[in-house]
Design an enzyme around this catalytic site. Structure first.
Site: not given
Lengths: 276, 276
Positions: B45-46, B187-189, B155, B13-14, B76-78
């Site tokens: 990355y987004g 988005c994985t967040h 975050e 992931d980013s 990571c979706n992006t």
């Protein structure tokens, strides 16, 4: 032999924030040329480590030197805190950062000696504003606060918005409790929300925008070294006078830059900075 | 000859978001080993371009292959949107992303065919969820919305906070007006603020967390290729079973990771990913 005075000034930042410094240089020194680099592929720096910030900054300095700049302004507080002390050791042209000018101004205007500093986690964690301030003004009480959401809020365009104001209230509560009378905007994004910050801290706290003072000191440095540009650029020469490079997303950068700077940024070029 | 079944799964992931996918793999496949890479030196990355995201992802794939992984999950979706289609062309091990599993789940549970997708600017800009959904379910109406402030809010730890709720209300207003009945957390967040998002969208909108379905499909892929780990790791082997690498700020990553994953992340190592 080329005339060094007519060479451009290199200005760099992790992204768009340094444009507030570039704008001040344009205002104060209209004869100067600028080569700006924004590291938009690796932005933000403020949550990263010293070694990473130093590695990235060295790559950018190599790029700017290749552009034949006569001086380099590190228009990023995080890079000024973590990379400038190393860079200036072996840089063949004069360098200037944003931290010392901001600290000098704050020390000169505080009345009660209680100075607040806001910035990224990296800048505040470095303690560098406190170090400089204590040197200039040993009696100073320096209170730092990292404000990690300010940059994303600025980049989302919420410059005057209740959400930004609410976040500012939380970040600044402790500093206000301690009765600071001066607040250094220790990140080049923050001047863009200075009205919201000013509303939260009230009229008794003076805001210091290091961009202004940095441009002042840069001008002095160029005069001292006899490097000031003497000729005004030809009319319509904006494109060659101000050149913008980024590591990613040139078009988005161009749009953002044009909302900040009113000198007509005609284009921005992408550079693969990892190759430097 | 080494037993390929006992090799680890590579997950990247980013930054920290992909830990929500790693956590699902740990839950669903407790015998598997994982090598996780978080690109914390270049996160996020987004907001970056396809070419930059692809270059970064290729470097990480090279690193993971050097770690001898048997499969790679792009958590990571992006990166799934912009890099996976290129990566899978020449990757010597099977790969899986988070987008197709999420799209399949959404298509299977929507009742009115109106599916919302939220993610980074890059993921939403790519239109890839809509492309996949239209393939699976030609009658689907797909409504995307970029939510650039969600990652910084996660975050900053504001998972259940009035500010996050206010921002969610703004981001989601249009999708709710259009009466979506399903919302993909693209988005994985975002699973970390699913309670706040759920409060804003109400009980009639089903949230899809692609992490769960991605781990399911990864399990199926490993079974199909006869690559499933057969042996449970020895007790106390957590450190060797789950290895974490980052490009910066290993200690900060370790702390954040330990707040998400309860399997005892003992350490994270720093890798200079630009060298790959």
């Amino acid at each position: 032999m080329e005339n060094r005075k007519e060479l451009p000034i290199g200005v760099f930042d992790s992204g768009v924030g340094g444009l507030t410094v570039a704008r001040e240089i344009m205002r104060q020194m209209p004869n100067e040329k600028i080569v700006y680099f924004g590291d938009t592929a690796r932005v933000p720096y403020g949550s990263k480590s010293q070694s990473t910030i130093l590695r990235y900054s060295r790559q950018i300095v190599r790029f700017l030197l290749e552009q034949n700049v006569k001086a380099i302004a590190v228009a990023c507080n995080t890079a000024s805190a973590y990379a400038l002390p190393e860079i200036e050791k072996d840089c063949p042209v004069p360098t200037i950062g944003v931290i010392l000018p901001g600290a000098r101004t704050a020390a000169s205007i505080t009345r009660n000696g209680k100075i607040g500093v806001i910035g990224t986690s990296a800048t505040i964690g470095s303690g560098i504003y406190a170090d400089y301030l204590k040197e200039i003004m040993p009696s100073a009480q320096v209170l730092g606060r990292a404000c990690p959401l300010f940059c994303p809020l600025v980049e989302e365009g919420l410059w005057e918005d209740p959400v930004t104001e609410e976040i500012a209230r939380r970040y600044l509560a402790d500093l206000l409790d301690q009765e600071i009378d001066t607040l250094i905007l220790g990140c080049t994004h923050y001047p863009l929300i200075r009205r919201t910050i000013g509303k939260v801290v009230g009229p008794d706290v003076q805001l210091v925008n290091p961009a202004y003072e940095t441009a002042q000191e840069l001008g002095q440095l160029l005069r001292d070294m006899d490097l000031q540009a003497e000729e005004a650029p030809a009319l319509g020469a904006a494109e060659s006078q101000y050149r913008f490079f980024v590591s990613d997303m040139a078009e988005k950068f161009r749009q953002f830059a044009n909302s900040i700077i009113k000198y007509g940024i005609l284009s921005a070029k992408t550079v693969n900075i990892e190759e430097y």
